[in-house]
Motif scaffolding. Structure first.
Motif, PDB file in Angstrom:
ATOM      1  N   GLN A   7       0.832  -1.203   0.000  1.00 50.54           N
ATOM      2  CA  GLN A   7       0.000   0.000   0.000  1.00 50.54           C
ATOM      3  C   GLN A   7       0.866   1.252   0.000  1.00 50.54           C
ATOM      4  OE1 GLN A   7      -2.450  -0.722   3.470  1.00 50.54           O
ATOM      5  NE2 GLN A   7      -4.117  -1.568   2.247  1.00 50.54           N
ATOM      6  N   GLU A   8       1.976   1.213   0.759  1.00 53.58           N
ATOM      7  CA  GLU A   8       2.889   2.356   0.775  1.00 53.58           C
ATOM      8  C   GLU A   8       3.527   2.547  -0.596  1.00 53.58           C
ATOM      9  OE1 GLU A   8       5.587   1.452   3.953  1.00 53.58           O
ATOM     10  OE2 GLU A   8       4.154   2.028   5.508  1.00 53.58           O
ATOM     11  N   LYS A   9       3.935   1.426  -1.220  1.00 51.99           N
ATOM     12  CA  LYS A   9       4.528   1.514  -2.552  1.00 51.99           C
ATOM     13  C   LYS A   9       3.515   2.063  -3.549  1.00 51.99           C
ATOM     14  CE  LYS A   9       7.988  -2.164  -2.197  1.00 51.99           C
ATOM     15  NZ  LYS A   9       8.381  -3.498  -2.676  1.00 51.99           N
TER      16      LYS A   9
ATOM     17  N   GLN B 132       1.597   6.363  -6.869  1.00 52.15           N
ATOM     18  CA  GLN B 132       0.539   7.294  -7.255  1.00 52.15           C
ATOM     19  C   GLN B 132       1.010   8.737  -7.073  1.00 52.15           C
ATOM     20  OE1 GLN B 132      -2.669   5.844  -4.771  1.00 52.15           O
ATOM     21  NE2 GLN B 132      -3.581   4.709  -6.465  1.00 52.15           N
ATOM     22  N   SER B 133       1.714   8.975  -5.965  1.00 53.59           N
ATOM     23  CA  SER B 133       2.239  10.313  -5.713  1.00 53.59           C
ATOM     24  C   SER B 133       3.250  10.702  -6.790  1.00 53.59           C
ATOM     25  CB  SER B 133       2.887  10.355  -4.330  1.00 53.59           C
ATOM     26  OG  SER B 133       3.527  11.576  -4.111  1.00 53.59           O
ATOM     27  N   THR B 134       4.117   9.755  -7.145  1.00 52.54           N
ATOM     28  CA  THR B 134       5.127  10.015  -8.177  1.00 52.54           C
ATOM     29  C   THR B 134       4.451  10.294  -9.514  1.00 52.54           C
ATOM     30  OG1 THR B 134       6.701   8.582  -7.028  1.00 52.54           O
ATOM     31  CG2 THR B 134       7.148   9.064  -9.334  1.00 52.54           C
ATOM     32  N   ILE B 135       3.455   9.497  -9.840  1.00 51.49           N
ATOM     33  CA  ILE B 135       2.724   9.690 -11.103  1.00 51.49           C
ATOM     34  C   ILE B 135       2.034  11.054 -11.105  1.00 51.49           C
ATOM     35  CG2 ILE B 135       0.712   8.901 -12.422  1.00 51.49           C
ATOM     36  CD1 ILE B 135       1.565   6.039 -11.660  1.00 51.49           C
ATOM     37  N   LYS B 136       1.426  11.401  -9.976  1.00 54.52           N
ATOM     38  CA  LYS B 136       0.745  12.691  -9.883  1.00 54.52           C
ATOM     39  C   LYS B 136       1.751  13.825 -10.049  1.00 54.52           C
ATOM     40  CE  LYS B 136      -2.340  15.291  -6.840  1.00 54.52           C
ATOM     41  NZ  LYS B 136      -3.008  15.315  -5.540  1.00 54.52           N
ATOM     42  N   GLU B 137       2.906  13.689  -9.404  1.00 52.37           N
ATOM     43  CA  GLU B 137       3.948  14.702  -9.509  1.00 52.37           C
ATOM     44  C   GLU B 137       4.461  14.799 -10.948  1.00 52.37           C
ATOM     45  OE1 GLU B 137       8.453  15.234  -7.843  1.00 52.37           O
ATOM     46  OE2 GLU B 137       6.952  14.482  -6.440  1.00 52.37           O
ATOM     47  N   MET B 138       4.663  13.640 -11.592  1.00 54.10           N
ATOM     48  CA  MET B 138       5.135  13.627 -12.972  1.00 54.10           C
ATOM     49  C   MET B 138       4.107  14.289 -13.895  1.00 54.10           C
ATOM     50  SD  MET B 138       6.816   9.824 -13.105  1.00 54.10           S
ATOM     51  CE  MET B 138       7.212   9.842 -14.844  1.00 54.10           C
ATOM     52  N   MET B 139       2.834  13.990 -13.672  1.00 53.81           N
ATOM     53  CA  MET B 139       1.778  14.586 -14.493  1.00 53.81           C
ATOM     54  C   MET B 139       1.754  16.109 -14.297  1.00 53.81           C
ATOM     55  SD  MET B 139       0.320  12.269 -16.289  1.00 53.81           S
ATOM     56  CE  MET B 139      -1.223  12.991 -16.776  1.00 53.81           C
ATOM     57  N   GLU B 140       1.899  16.544 -13.054  1.00 53.64           N
ATOM     58  CA  GLU B 140       1.901  17.976 -12.769  1.00 53.64           C
ATOM     59  C   GLU B 140       3.106  18.646 -13.428  1.00 53.64           C
ATOM     60  OE1 GLU B 140       0.372  21.445 -11.575  1.00 53.64           O
ATOM     61  OE2 GLU B 140      -0.615  19.518 -11.318  1.00 53.64           O
ATOM     62  N   ASN B 141       4.262  17.999 -13.334  1.00 52.02           N
ATOM     63  CA  ASN B 141       5.462  18.537 -13.985  1.00 52.02           C
ATOM     64  C   ASN B 141       5.282  18.597 -15.498  1.00 52.02           C
ATOM     65  OD1 ASN B 141       6.818  18.940 -11.593  1.00 52.02           O
ATOM     66  ND2 ASN B 141       7.903  16.999 -11.676  1.00 52.02           N
TER      67      ASN B 141
END
Length: 177
Positions: free
Chosen positions: A80-82, A87-96
């Motif tokens: 769940q942490e992974k 998901q956080s990384t994907i969200k950050e990448m999408m925002e970038n």
């Protein structure tokens, strides 16, 4: 050795025929004590060992089950942490990516505006240059025409009417060129 059912049968058979007898009770008590002693000596240890082994096995299985459950819960939590991190990384990448595309869009628009302004300025300069060339050419032609008219007038000292006719004729000649 006698079976438990046979001993019980013999003791009940014996007492039912003779009535209540102390000797029989004593024999029965002694038989029961011998039975318990024999059970204790020959079967009790094995029985206790078997029950202890069974208890150890059950405890071991319970410990393994608890250990497996803890490991499973730890793995679930780790996954769940992974997943949350992914998901956080994907969200950050999408925002970038959104920010980068917005910057690229602004850069492209700014470059296009700059290029359009440069083209406009060059066009204005070219138009101004052509206008100045045309004015210079017209001025030169007017000067040439004026010199021509003046030279013709000087050659012929004409009256006013003749002068006007001559100027019109010269203008017409220059216009045909």
């Amino acid at each position: 050795m006698l079976d438990m059912k046979e001993l019980l049968f013999l003791t009940t058979e014996h007492s039912s025929h003779q009535g209540f007898n102390l000797a029989n009770i004593a024999v029965d008590i002694i038989a029961v004590i011998i039975l318990f002693w024999a059970l204790y000596k020959y079967a009790w240890g094995k029985l206790i060992n078997m029950l202890d082994e069974r208890q150890k096995l059950v405890n071991s299985q319970l410990d393994d089950a608890e250990k497996n459950q803890k490991e499973s819960l730890a793995l679930v939590k780790e996954n769940q942490e992974k997943l949350a991190k992914a998901q956080s990384t994907i969200k950050e990448m999408m925002e970038n990516a959104r920010k980068q595309s917005k910057l690229e869009k602004e850069n492209i628009l700014n470059d296009a505006k700059t290029e359009v302004e440069l083209l406009k300025e060059n066009a204005r300069r070219d138009i101004e240059d052509e206008k100045n060339k045309a004015l210079d050419e017209i001025t030169k032609q007017i000067t040439d025409l004026s010199v021509l008219v003046a030279s013709k007038i000087i050659e012929k000292q004409l009256d006013k009417k003749s002068q006007s006719e001559l100027v019109e004729k010269i203008i017409k000649e220059v216009g045909d060129k």
